[in-house]
Structures are given as structure tokens and as C-alpha cells.
Write a protein that holds these residues in place. Structure first.
Motif, PDB file in Angstrom:
ATOM      1  N   ARG A 106      -4.179  37.790  21.348  1.00 46.25           N
ATOM      2  CA  ARG A 106      -3.179  38.357  22.000  1.00 46.25           C
ATOM      3  C   ARG A 106      -1.973  37.159  21.765  1.00 46.25           C
ATOM      4  O   ARG A 106      -2.386  35.856  22.166  1.00 46.25           O
ATOM      5  CB  ARG A 106      -3.570  38.401  23.516  1.00 46.25           C
ATOM      6  CG  ARG A 106      -2.184  39.003  24.081  1.00 46.25           C
ATOM      7  CD  ARG A 106      -2.429  40.455  24.046  1.00 46.25           C
ATOM      8  NE  ARG A 106      -0.999  41.188  24.040  1.00 46.25           N
ATOM      9  CZ  ARG A 106      -0.927  42.215  23.356  1.00 46.25           C
ATOM     10  NH1 ARG A 106      -1.592  42.856  22.709  1.00 46.25           N
ATOM     11  NH2 ARG A 106       0.190  43.002  23.680  1.00 46.25           N
ATOM     12  N   CYS A 107      -1.056  37.176  20.856  1.00 44.48           N
ATOM     13  CA  CYS A 107      -0.183  36.283  20.387  1.00 44.48           C
ATOM     14  C   CYS A 107       1.055  36.551  20.932  1.00 44.48           C
ATOM     15  O   CYS A 107       1.580  37.692  21.336  1.00 44.48           O
ATOM     16  CB  CYS A 107      -0.047  36.063  18.914  1.00 44.48           C
ATOM     17  SG  CYS A 107      -1.719  35.864  18.132  1.00 44.48           S
ATOM     18  N   GLY A 108       1.770  35.550  21.349  1.00 42.30           N
ATOM     19  CA  GLY A 108       3.052  35.282  21.972  1.00 42.30           C
ATOM     20  C   GLY A 108       4.148  34.653  20.954  1.00 42.30           C
ATOM     21  O   GLY A 108       3.829  33.625  20.524  1.00 42.30           O
TER      22      GLY A 108
ATOM     23  N   VAL B 141       6.439  43.556  25.654  1.00 43.49           N
ATOM     24  CA  VAL B 141       6.967  41.938  26.478  1.00 43.49           C
ATOM     25  C   VAL B 141       6.156  42.197  27.672  1.00 43.49           C
ATOM     26  O   VAL B 141       5.187  42.524  27.818  1.00 43.49           O
ATOM     27  CB  VAL B 141       8.569  41.982  26.837  1.00 43.49           C
ATOM     28  CG1 VAL B 141       9.280  42.365  25.766  1.00 43.49           C
ATOM     29  CG2 VAL B 141       8.650  43.377  27.922  1.00 43.49           C
ATOM     30  N   GLU B 142       6.429  40.931  28.615  1.00 44.86           N
ATOM     31  CA  GLU B 142       5.486  40.797  29.752  1.00 44.86           C
ATOM     32  C   GLU B 142       6.170  41.431  30.913  1.00 44.86           C
ATOM     33  O   GLU B 142       7.320  41.451  31.139  1.00 44.86           O
ATOM     34  CB  GLU B 142       5.486  39.293  30.139  1.00 44.86           C
ATOM     35  CG  GLU B 142       4.287  38.726  30.934  1.00 44.86           C
ATOM     36  CD  GLU B 142       4.474  37.392  30.883  1.00 44.86           C
ATOM     37  OE1 GLU B 142       3.330  36.551  30.339  1.00 44.86           O
ATOM     38  OE2 GLU B 142       5.402  36.563  31.465  1.00 44.86           O
TER      39      GLU B 142
ATOM     40  N   LYS C  99       8.399  29.311  26.027  1.00 45.07           N
ATOM     41  CA  LYS C  99       8.198  30.565  26.808  1.00 45.07           C
ATOM     42  C   LYS C  99       8.187  31.693  25.770  1.00 45.07           C
ATOM     43  O   LYS C  99       9.362  32.125  25.159  1.00 45.07           O
ATOM     44  CB  LYS C  99       9.226  30.720  27.745  1.00 45.07           C
ATOM     45  CG  LYS C  99       9.162  31.980  28.875  1.00 45.07           C
ATOM     46  CD  LYS C  99       8.986  31.622  30.206  1.00 45.07           C
ATOM     47  CE  LYS C  99       8.711  32.619  31.188  1.00 45.07           C
ATOM     48  NZ  LYS C  99       7.306  33.244  30.961  1.00 45.07           N
ATOM     49  N   PRO C 100       7.027  32.394  25.544  1.00 49.39           N
ATOM     50  CA  PRO C 100       6.971  33.319  24.353  1.00 49.39           C
ATOM     51  C   PRO C 100       7.707  34.661  25.128  1.00 49.39           C
ATOM     52  O   PRO C 100       7.644  34.770  26.207  1.00 49.39           O
ATOM     53  CB  PRO C 100       5.588  33.641  24.042  1.00 49.39           C
ATOM     54  CG  PRO C 100       4.778  33.000  25.254  1.00 49.39           C
ATOM     55  CD  PRO C 100       5.722  32.036  25.617  1.00 49.39           C
TER      56      PRO C 100
ATOM     57  N   TYR D  59      -1.387  31.794  21.699  1.00 50.71           N
ATOM     58  CA  TYR D  59      -2.360  32.895  21.479  1.00 50.71           C
ATOM     59  C   TYR D  59      -3.528  32.695  22.439  1.00 50.71           C
ATOM     60  O   TYR D  59      -3.851  31.660  22.915  1.00 50.71           O
ATOM     61  CB  TYR D  59      -2.709  32.848  20.035  1.00 50.71           C
ATOM     62  CG  TYR D  59      -3.282  31.286  19.649  1.00 50.71           C
ATOM     63  CD1 TYR D  59      -4.747  31.352  19.701  1.00 50.71           C
ATOM     64  CD2 TYR D  59      -2.800  30.650  19.346  1.00 50.71           C
ATOM     65  CE1 TYR D  59      -5.309  30.388  19.315  1.00 50.71           C
ATOM     66  CE2 TYR D  59      -3.411  29.275  18.772  1.00 50.71           C
ATOM     67  CZ  TYR D  59      -4.844  29.425  18.846  1.00 50.71           C
ATOM     68  OH  TYR D  59      -5.394  28.060  18.435  1.00 50.71           O
TER      69      TYR D  59
ATOM     70  N   PHE E 141       4.828  39.887  22.980  1.00 55.07           N
ATOM     71  CA  PHE E 141       3.639  39.872  22.603  1.00 55.07           C
ATOM     72  C   PHE E 141       3.034  40.882  21.669  1.00 55.07           C
ATOM     73  O   PHE E 141       3.363  42.137  21.684  1.00 55.07           O
ATOM     74  CB  PHE E 141       2.697  39.877  23.912  1.00 55.07           C
ATOM     75  CG  PHE E 141       3.324  38.895  24.863  1.00 55.07           C
ATOM     76  CD1 PHE E 141       2.350  37.533  25.038  1.00 55.07           C
ATOM     77  CD2 PHE E 141       4.353  38.727  25.650  1.00 55.07           C
ATOM     78  CE1 PHE E 141       2.583  36.507  25.982  1.00 55.07           C
ATOM     79  CE2 PHE E 141       4.780  37.764  26.437  1.00 55.07           C
ATOM     80  CZ  PHE E 141       3.811  36.849  26.587  1.00 55.07           C
TER      81      PHE E 141
ATOM     82  N   ASP F 118       0.681  41.334  29.671  1.00 59.08           N
ATOM     83  CA  ASP F 118       1.384  41.476  28.666  1.00 59.08           C
ATOM     84  C   ASP F 118       0.718  42.268  27.520  1.00 59.08           C
ATOM     85  O   ASP F 118       1.017  42.225  26.273  1.00 59.08           O
ATOM     86  CB  ASP F 118       1.409  39.923  28.151  1.00 59.08           C
ATOM     87  CG  ASP F 118      -0.084  39.424  27.847  1.00 59.08           C
ATOM     88  OD1 ASP F 118      -0.746  39.869  27.581  1.00 59.08           O
ATOM     89  OD2 ASP F 118      -0.052  38.007  28.006  1.00 59.08           O
ATOM     90  N   ASN F 119      -0.292  42.954  27.939  1.00 66.12           N
ATOM     91  CA  ASN F 119      -0.992  43.920  26.928  1.00 66.12           C
ATOM     92  C   ASN F 119      -1.123  45.390  27.572  1.00 66.12           C
ATOM     93  O   ASN F 119      -1.570  45.530  28.914  1.00 66.12           O
ATOM     94  CB  ASN F 119      -2.311  43.584  26.724  1.00 66.12           C
ATOM     95  CG  ASN F 119      -2.981  44.336  25.757  1.00 66.12           C
ATOM     96  OD1 ASN F 119      -2.587  45.501  25.464  1.00 66.12           O
ATOM     97  ND2 ASN F 119      -4.245  43.940  25.253  1.00 66.12           N
TER      98      ASN F 119
END
Length: 599
Positions: free
Chosen positions: A340-342, A371-372, A293-294, A327, A297, A386-387
């Protein structure tokens, strides 16, 4: 199988587990003294040697002649110690029956020691406690022994006293591995079930998977199948892992080794997947590890837009070796095409960035980490963001929820006041304080994840002079007064600079950002306005003044109206320029946002 032992070493960062691994390799004759050119021989990545930390798990096989006269095969998996790499630790534990728990005699039990220990206990592993660095003048052997007894409830005589540097206690560790850790269970005659715990990409051989065989036997030339996608391949090469790959042609139940099957697509070898025989498949996969669980982000973009496909291939290959990286493609109006990478944490993000630059020669730009969030709109729909640029308009939002963590800080008692002040500044909710012994406390706080992902760990270390240690686990999502802060350059929003912040901190954060950008954006022939805004409300502003040509230099004497006419003409030109002019934002500006909270 009765003479095989699979074990790993777990510890807090910098407690000496890689040095113990070196001594074990030396004592079992796996590595000759001539080959010991590095202090940490398993940490073979340039980054690992530079920073003195273990980033990747490393598997290696040793042979040991025990005191009972039998010869044992020992499979060691060396694990990382930093909180960001606990996923690597959980993967090692899934392939082992026992764990050596290393505690530094001068520092005692720390947050990640406890976290890794609980992971090992949950996995049902036999624990061998070791107190390392007993030769140091600052060693508190009796106090640390007491802490370990409190933690795992063992007897004092069960704890091994060692100093990897001085080569003390290494034989006792090897004997404990042989006598205390149970041999692997499994049926060599059953259908094949082998768990993939890691993989690397070789440009000539394709994906090379590292496996632990739980049931059955794997032979070269056999047709194998992956459970998660059902694809079949031929096992071209099978062997064990020593300092280099050692081809044996066969792996049986209980063995740890590697498999090369000509897998060219990096997505086919999924860590946690089970390999089985295509002719006689197992009915179910081996229970793997939980999905990663990332937590943090960030956008990763090529510095040069033409390198997008190259960056995609590099991230694919890196993902194979670092399965905790998540990602997906995304686009930004300011930066073009990217991903978009976690990541599991900020150190993990930094390491991934450096590996892309060093190992794959990629020049990249990272956006602000975040974060999310869970956003509930007024019409009742739930959106996961998350963005920051995906945040719905302010008028449509009913409530915003952010992830909270349960943080555990272990520290010397004299720093408790300052650390509590730091936690309060980061919107922490105090929960509890316990004392491991008269000099060491255990502080527990609940805090928003967004407040710790930037520089909380660095601040914690500087306040406590490096003595505090920190570990956390995700609790839940809670409602907070969060807003999206936009950065406008000449009235145009730059999505790469957008961030989600608490309303109380929006002005301070916006002011800092605008001031930093004013220094970095080059002066134009027209005035450039840099604004921080929440919706349509501007909370901070800075101005990059225009470059001016002295148009009245040629006027000497004469009437003032002539000078005024020239100045008015210049003013009109600048106004027109501002309407059509575009501001090029330098790469340093994007990187500067990352280091903004370090000040």
C-alpha cells in the motif's frame, strides 16, 4: 565561508528554471559547450527529458569570478515546479540561504509560483525576482513586473529581466546571487552538524548521501553518526557535487556535498536526518523539514506473484531517492501480496510507477487511487481507512469524514464561468475571487481531495486551453455521505476494484465500471454477472454472455423434443459450470479502472 553562496531556483512548472540553470553552468565554465548535449543538463533522468519537467532536485557547485574581483563558490540546487513535488522544493530550501524566483513573461505569476514563494519566505530566504522569456512575442513584461511587485513588495529596479534561451540577463543574475544572498552562517570549529537533503543508492558503494554542512568540519576517515538511529559509520569518501562527484576529502560549515560511508541498508540514511561526529557529537540535530504527508493511496502489486521480494527491494531503493514515497505491505485476495503506497499526488504516483518499470524492470499492477478517510463507528471508535476494502460494514458506520483542500486556481478571466462549473461538479464550495490584473483572476475553492486526485487537473487544463494553474493545501476532515462501492464478479467481491464514492455518484460510477469490465473480461462457457453494490443493494449490473456450442446442429428434421432435450442438457451443464467455474480477470481490467475517469 564568506565567498560561498547556497541558492536554489523556484518557479511554476515550465517557466524556464532548468534553462536558466544551464546558462549559469555555461557562464561559470562548469560545463563546456561540448558537454551541453541536452537542453536541460541537470534533468538527467530519461523521464525528465521526455516530459520536460524536473522530478528530482539536483545539486551542483560552480565557481564565479565576480565584478568585485573576488572568486565565489556557488552551490545551486535546481528544484521541481509541479505541485506534486513541492516536498523536493522544501528540502532544497532547507539547505539554502537564497532563492531565484523565476516568472515566465508570457504567462505571469501562477499558482505554484505563489506556493513556492511562500515556502521560501517561510524558510527565511533572500528572494531574487527574475522575469524570464522576455524575447517572446507574447511577453507582457510590464504586467508581469506589476504582478511580482504586488506579490513580494519589491522595487521595479530589483527585478532582473532575462531570457535564458537568448542568453540575456545571466550576468545580472550571478551578480545578484553574489551581492544579495548572504554567506552561510556556522562555526567550522563547533561539533559537526550536517543535514541530509537527498540520497541515492549505488550498487557498489551503498547509500550516497547529499548533505549541507551547517556547523563543524567533516573529514574522510572520521567516524560519523546518524541522529535518528544512532548508528555509526566511517566516512570513506567526502566531496563536492559538480557534473560528477568530485572528491575533496573535507567539507566545512556552509558547504554542500556528498558523503559515502559504506551504508548498505537503505533505511539508515533518512532524508532530514543530521550527521554528526561519533567522537564529538552535537547536542541536538539540525531542525530538519516536516514529515511528508501522503495524499493519494494506491496498492502496488507485482504482475507475477513470484516477483514480490524483488519489488520490495526495488521500492526500498526508490524510497532512498524519493523520500516522499510512503509504503507498507498488504495483501489482496485478487492480486496476492503487494504494497500500500502513499503518494503526494497523481503525477507523483505515475512517475513512481514508471520509474519502477524503467529503472528497476518491475512489471506492476496499480489499484484505484484513493484518499484517507476517518470512519467513526456506532460504538464510538475511530478508524482511519486508506484502503476501501478495510471499510467497516455499512451497519456499523456512524459517520465518514474525508479530507478537504483549499484550492487556488489562477486563470484568464474569460474561463472563470467554465472553471466554476467544473468545481461545482466536483462538490466544490466557492470562497473568493480576486483579480491580479484586468485579464487574470484568482479563484479560491474548498473541495474534497478525492474529487481532484483523478483527472481534475487534466480537465482544468483542457477547459482553459492550458492557461489555468492550480495549487492546493490540505484544510481539514469533514463529514460526507460516502459509501463503499463493491464490484462483484459472479457474486464474489473483487477487493482490488472496491472504491469509496459519494452516494449521489455511486450509480453513475458503478455503471461505468461494470460496462468497462464487461468489455474486458473474456467470455466463459457460462454466463458471468458483473454487479456494483453498496452493502447488499445492487446499483448497477452488466452480463458477459456465455459462449455457446450449437448442440442441435447435428439434428436435421425429426421431432422438436429431441432438440429440446439436447438444449436442456446443455443448460444443466452450464449451471453446474457456473457453480464451480472461476473467472480469471485479465491485467488490463485492473489498469482500465485507473483510466476510467479520463473518458
Amino acid at each position: 565561508m564568506g565567498t560561498t553562496r547556497n541558492f536554489c531556483i523556484v518557479a511554476h512548472i515550465d517557466h524556464g528554471k532548468s534553462t536558466i540553470a544551464d546558462r549559469l553552468l555555461e557562464r561559470t565554465g562548469t560545463v563546456s559547450p561540448r558537454e551541453m548535449k541536452f537542453k536541460q543538463i541537470l534533468d538527467d533522468m530519461e523521464l525528465e527529458q521526455e516530459r520536460g519537467i524536473t522530478i528530482k532536485l539536483h545539486a551542483i557547485q560552480m565557481h564565479y569570478q565576480a565584478q568585485d574581483g573576488a572568486s565565489y563558490t556557488l552551490n545551486l540546487i535546481d528544484t521541481p515546479g509541479h505541485v506534486d513535488f513541492s516536498y523536493e522544493v522544501s528540502r532544497s530550501l532547507a539547505a539554502c540561504e537564497g532563492a531565484i524566483l523565476v516568472v515566465d513573461a508570457s504567462q505571469g505569476v501562477e499558482a505554484q509560483t505563489i506556493s513556492n514563494l511562500y515556502l521560501a519566505i517561510d524558510a527565511g530566504l533572500e528572494i531574487i525576482p527574475v522575469v524570464n522569456k522576455i524575447d517572446l512575442p507574447s511577453a507582457m513584461v510590464d504586467s508581469v513586473k506589476h504582478q511580482i511587485i504586488e506579490l513580494i513588495g519589491c522595487k521595479s529596479e530589483d527585478i532582473i529581466m532575462a531570457s535564458a534561451k537568448e542568453d540575456v540577463g545571466i550576468d545580472k543574475i550571478l551578480e545578484a546571487v553574489v551581492t544579495k544572498i548572504p554567506p552561510p552562517r556556522g562555526d567550522p570549529a563547533a561539533p559537526l552538524r550536517a543535514l541530509i537533503f537527498d540520497s541515492v543508492f549505488d550498487i557498489y558503494r551503498g547509500s550516497i548521501v547529499y548533505i549541507r554542512v551547517f556547523d563543524g568540519t567533516l573529514k574522510e576517515g572520521e567516524k560519523i553518526k546518524f541522529f535518528h538511529n544512532g548508528k555509526s559509520f566511517d566516512a570513506e569518501e567526502v566531496g563536492v557535487l559538480k557534473m560528477k562527484r568530485n572528491r575533496t576529502g573535507e567539507l566545512t560549515a556552509g558547504d554542500v556535498g556528498y558523503l559515502i560511508a559504506g551504508v548498505k541498508d537503505v533505511h539508515d540514511t533518512k532524508v532530514g536526518d543530521t550527521v554528526t561526529s561519533a567522537g564529538n557529537p552535537a547536542s541536538s540535530p539540525w531542525p530538519g523539514y516536516k514529515e511528508v504527508k501522503p495524499m493519494v493511496f494506491s496498492g502496488v502489486y507485482p504482475a507475477n506473484a513470484e516477483d514480490f521480494e524483488e519489488l520490495r527491494a526495488s521500492i526500498d531503493k526508490l524510497k532512498l531517492n524519493d523520500s516522499s514515497l510512503v509504503y507498507e505491505p498488504e495483501t489482496s485476495t485478487a492480486l496476492g501480496f503487494g504494497f500500500r503506497c502513499g503518494f503526494l499526488g497523481l503525477l507523483h504516483m505515475e512517475i513512481v510507477q514508471e520509474r519502477l518499470e524503467r529503472e528497476y524492470n518491475q512489471r506492476i499492477i496499480n489499484t484505484v487511487p484513493n484518499v484517507e478517510y476517518r470512519v467513526t463507528k456506532r460504538n464510538g471508535t475511530l478508524v482511519v481507512v486508506d484502503n476501501p476494502s478495510d471499510m467497516p460494514p455499512l451497519g456499523e458506520i456512524d459517520k465518514v469524514e474525508e479530507p478537504y483542500i483549499k484550492g487556488q486556481i489562477i486563470l484568464p478571466t474569460e474561463y472563470i464561468g467554465n472553471i466554476m462549473k467544473l468545481c461545482m461538479e466536483r462538490r466544490g464550495i466557492y470562497k473568493n475571487t480576486t483579480y491580479l490584473d484586468p485579464t487574470r483572476g484568482d479563484l479560491q475553492y474548498e473541495m474534497p481531495l478525492s474529487e481532484i486526485i483523478f483527472d481534475f487537473y487534466d480537465k482544468l487544463k483542457s477547459i482553459s486551453r492550458g492557461y489555468a494553474s492550480f495549487d492546493y493545501e490540505i484544510l481539514d476532515f469533514r463529514e460526507s455521505d460516502l459509501v463503499k462501492l463493491d464490484i462483484l464478479i459472479n457474486g464474489e467481491s473483487v477487493d482490488a476494484f472496491s472504491s469509496v464514492v459519494h452516494r449521489d455518484k455511486a450509480h453513475e460510477w458503478g455503471k461505468k465500471l461494470c460496462t468497462r469490465l464487461r468489455k474486458l473480461i473474456p467470455r466463459q462457457m457460462f454466463e458471468v454477472a458483473i454487479q456494483a453494490a453498496i452493502g447488499s443493494k445492487v446499483v448497477a449490473r452488466e452480463t458477459v454472455t456465455a459462449m455457446r456450442k450449437n448442440v442441435i446442429a447435428k439434428c436435421y428434421g425429426g421431432d422438436i423434443t429431441r432438440k429440446r432435450k439436447l438444449l436442456e442438457k446443455q443448460k444443466e451443464g452450464k449451471k453446474r459450470m457456473k457453480q464451480v467455474g472461476r473467472v480469471e480477470i485479465p491485467q488490463e481490467a485492473f489498469l482500465a479502472v485507473l483510466s476510467l475517469r479520463d473518458e
